[in-house]
Scaffold this motif. Structure first.
Motif, PDB file in Angstrom:
ATOM      1  N   ARG A 106       0.817  -1.222   0.000  1.00  0.00           N
ATOM      2  CA  ARG A 106       0.000   0.000   0.000  1.00  0.00           C
ATOM      3  C   ARG A 106       0.852   1.275   0.000  1.00  0.00           C
ATOM      4  O   ARG A 106       0.515   2.260   0.647  1.00  0.00           O
ATOM      5  CB  ARG A 106      -0.930   0.039   1.216  1.00  0.00           C
ATOM      6  CG  ARG A 106      -1.669  -1.245   1.496  1.00  0.00           C
ATOM      7  CD  ARG A 106      -2.942  -1.337   0.717  1.00  0.00           C
ATOM      8  NE  ARG A 106      -3.788  -2.370   1.265  1.00  0.00           N
ATOM      9  CZ  ARG A 106      -4.011  -3.548   0.675  1.00  0.00           C
ATOM     10  NH1 ARG A 106      -3.428  -3.814  -0.464  1.00  0.00           N
ATOM     11  NH2 ARG A 106      -4.808  -4.439   1.226  1.00  0.00           N
TER      12      ARG A 106
ATOM     13  N   MET B 161     -11.636   1.782  -0.927  1.00  0.00           N
ATOM     14  CA  MET B 161     -10.977   1.821   0.373  1.00  0.00           C
ATOM     15  C   MET B 161     -11.128   0.466   1.040  1.00  0.00           C
ATOM     16  O   MET B 161     -12.007  -0.327   0.680  1.00  0.00           O
ATOM     17  CB  MET B 161     -11.587   2.925   1.249  1.00  0.00           C
ATOM     18  CG  MET B 161     -11.503   4.301   0.626  1.00  0.00           C
ATOM     19  SD  MET B 161     -12.280   5.596   1.630  1.00  0.00           S
ATOM     20  CE  MET B 161     -11.090   5.744   2.940  1.00  0.00           C
TER      21      MET B 161
ATOM     22  N   GLN C  75     -12.052   5.249  -7.042  1.00  0.00           N
ATOM     23  CA  GLN C  75     -11.181   4.608  -6.064  1.00  0.00           C
ATOM     24  C   GLN C  75     -11.981   3.755  -5.073  1.00  0.00           C
ATOM     25  O   GLN C  75     -13.196   3.832  -5.000  1.00  0.00           O
ATOM     26  CB  GLN C  75     -10.366   5.659  -5.310  1.00  0.00           C
ATOM     27  CG  GLN C  75      -9.303   6.327  -6.170  1.00  0.00           C
ATOM     28  CD  GLN C  75      -8.345   7.177  -5.356  1.00  0.00           C
ATOM     29  OE1 GLN C  75      -8.760   8.062  -4.613  1.00  0.00           O
ATOM     30  NE2 GLN C  75      -7.063   6.916  -5.501  1.00  0.00           N
TER      31      GLN C  75
ATOM     32  N   TYR D 232      -7.435   3.987  -2.358  1.00  0.00           N
ATOM     33  CA  TYR D 232      -6.486   3.290  -3.208  1.00  0.00           C
ATOM     34  C   TYR D 232      -7.030   3.206  -4.633  1.00  0.00           C
ATOM     35  O   TYR D 232      -8.213   3.370  -4.882  1.00  0.00           O
ATOM     36  CB  TYR D 232      -6.252   1.865  -2.704  1.00  0.00           C
ATOM     37  CG  TYR D 232      -5.603   1.785  -1.343  1.00  0.00           C
ATOM     38  CD1 TYR D 232      -4.423   2.465  -1.064  1.00  0.00           C
ATOM     39  CD2 TYR D 232      -6.163   0.996  -0.335  1.00  0.00           C
ATOM     40  CE1 TYR D 232      -3.815   2.369   0.184  1.00  0.00           C
ATOM     41  CE2 TYR D 232      -5.555   0.892   0.910  1.00  0.00           C
ATOM     42  CZ  TYR D 232      -4.390   1.587   1.161  1.00  0.00           C
ATOM     43  OH  TYR D 232      -3.796   1.490   2.394  1.00  0.00           O
TER      44      TYR D 232
ATOM     45  N   GLY E 139      -6.764   3.816   2.877  1.00  0.00           N
ATOM     46  CA  GLY E 139      -6.932   4.351   1.533  1.00  0.00           C
ATOM     47  C   GLY E 139      -7.219   5.833   1.539  1.00  0.00           C
ATOM     48  O   GLY E 139      -6.978   6.523   2.533  1.00  0.00           O
TER      49      GLY E 139
END
Length: 490
Positions: free
Chosen positions: A118, A305, A303, A361, A359
């Motif tokens: 990550r 999370m 996106q 992400y 996130g």
């Protein structure tokens, strides 16, 4: 109230009034008035400039070069650890190759951890979907090399002692320091590899798969203890030992910081709680959370999370779910299809449940768009990411949106998508029916989108659907850098 944010609010409010009891209705009416729908809200603030993206690319390139150099150094250390006399001794060649495979396999295992570590710069440029795919493709190599180490080292010592392989293996486990721990570590690695095979993975609950993968951290720690104690490259080589200790500590530091410490800090900052749960379609629910300082979250459309809901039975798991709308402070929305124990449990989340997040992400965003126009294709619940990505696009974007569903009951956010597409002067196509009856091949896609080669293509949905569509757009001549995808799998 004509904005997509307002449409989102009205749909939520109507759903809450119609589907939830009075105690489940949060005071959210009017919270999205005046919010932008053209990428100038939170999603727009997350959009990096060209210079910033170039910096991300440089960082990723530097990281790739560093990984390659590290692999070369690792192999070189193994080559210099052996003397000629040791090589010509009985079993010397087998022991030498066993040492090389051990160090190479362990190094690649560290790289595997970093791929799913990550790291923000890598996530923003590459995207987690591609990183996970690289992780999967790399995974057979560390295990194969470590298995070769076990076989070659046992064979070498058996040749040196002039005994059988089975007898020597029993001596190893019973007599050598940390060898029992190494055996346990190898067994864990094999188990994790078995459950990662697609045919096996699909039959397991995600929770079982996740728990076994979590044990890989323990396996690598046990393996490292074994290497430090017995590895020829370490015994009598303090510089080599120090270099590997630094490599292990750096990897552990990256994983702990980005996967543990940073999520905790973010969760404390935003203080998210569940304020509403509403059914969108059979087996699909939206969870609306309220928090503070969400304008600092910088979540872009498309996106996802990792969400950890601090409720009984599921608090120990963090699952990836897409943001189905751009955050409208103080609210956020995620939408989930019931496909496992965790996702099914979200339908009955108690209001007020605390939420921890990781996130945002993913590179399924406008940040990497190369062309002025885009094609957005959603399969099933993949519409969640497509819907927030569409919301993040500017006026006059002229997007073409294709939504694929098995039945009309499975179509999500129809009104919201229709409103946003019209505002952006685009077109919306709904393809309904079983895959065997209604196909999405190159011919049908080209009829719907004649200029597909000059558009960026965004694909989101189940893994099989996304893989098939990536193949279709590649055959139609869409450049690789213009293809962006996010698949739902584990």
């Amino acid at each position: 109230m004509s904005s997509a944010g307002t449409s989102y609010l009205l749909v939520m409010a109507q759903a809450l009034d119609a589907r939830r009891p009075a105690h489940a209705r949060p005071p959210i009416e009017g919270a999205f008035d005046g919010a932008s729908e053209t990428g100038r809200g939170i999603g727009g603030n997350a959009r990096s400039s060209g210079a910033k993206q170039a910096r991300y690319r440089r960082l990723v390139d530097i990281a790739a070069v560093a990984v390659g150099i590290g692999f070369g150094v690792t192999t070189g250390l193994a080559l210099t650890a052996e003397t000629r006399s040791e090589l010509v001794a009985p079993g010397g060649i087998a022991m030498f190759l066993g040492n090389v495979t051990a160090l190479s396999g362990t190094y690649l295992a560290l790289v595997m951890l970093l791929l799913v570590g990550r790291v923000p710069a890598v996530e923003r440029y590459v995207g987690q979907d591609r990183l996970v795919r690289w992780h999967r493709r790399l995974s057979p190599w560390p295990l194969s090399l470590i298995a070769m180490h076990v076989v070659l080292t046992t064979l070498g010592y058996a040749q040196a002692a002039k005994t059988g392989v089975g007898h020597e293996l029993a001596v190893f486990i019973a007599s050598y320091p940390d060898m029992l721990a190494a055996t346990v570590a190898f067994a864990i690695m094999v188990a994790a590899a078995v459950v990662s095979v697609r045919a096996v993975r699909r039959r397991l609950a995600r929770e079982t798969w996740w728990t076994l993968h979590l044990c890989m951290y323990l396996a690598l720690a046990l393996a490292f203890m074994h290497q430090i104690a017995l590895g020829p490259s370490f015994v009598g080589h303090p510089l080599t030992r120090a270099a590997w200790v630094v490599a292990w500590l750096a990897t552990a530091g990256v994983v702990l910081f980005y996967r543990v410490l940073l999520p905790v800090l973010r969760s404390l900052r935003y203080r998210l709680r569940v304020v509403a749960v509403t059914e969108e379609a059979p087996g699909v629910v939206s969870v609306i959370c309220s928090g503070r300082r969400l304008e600092r979250l910088k979540a872009a459309g498309g996106q996802f999370m990792l969400w950890r809901f601090m409720a009984r039975g599921i608090w120990w798991q963090a699952h990836p779910y897409s943001i189905s709308a751009l955050p409208r402070p103080p609210y956020m929305r995620l939408t989930v299809k019931a496909s496992g124990d965790h996702s099914r449990a979200l339908a009955s989340l108690p209001l007020g449940t605390r939420v921890m997040i990781e996130g945002p992400y993913g590179a399924f965003t406008r940040q990497l768009q190369r062309n002025s126009r885009a094609l957005l294709v959603a399969g099933g619940v993949g519409v969640t990411a497509v819907r927030s990505l569409l919301e993040d696009m500017p006026a006059k974007a002229r997007p073409i949106v294709i939504v694929r569903a098995s039945s009309e009951w499975d179509l999500l956010f129809r009104d919201e998508l229709s409103t946003m597409v019209k505002k952006r002067r685009g077109r919306l196509h709904e393809i309904i029916g079983a895959r065997s009856d209604v196909r999405m091949d190159a011919v049908s896609l080209l009829k719907l989108v004649p200029d597909v080669r000059s558009r960026d293509v965004y694909l989101c949905g189940p893994e099989g659907f996304v893989d098939a569509m990536v193949d279709v757009v590649r055959r139609l001549g869409v450049p690789e850098l213009a293809i962006h995808f996010e698949s739902f799998s584990y």
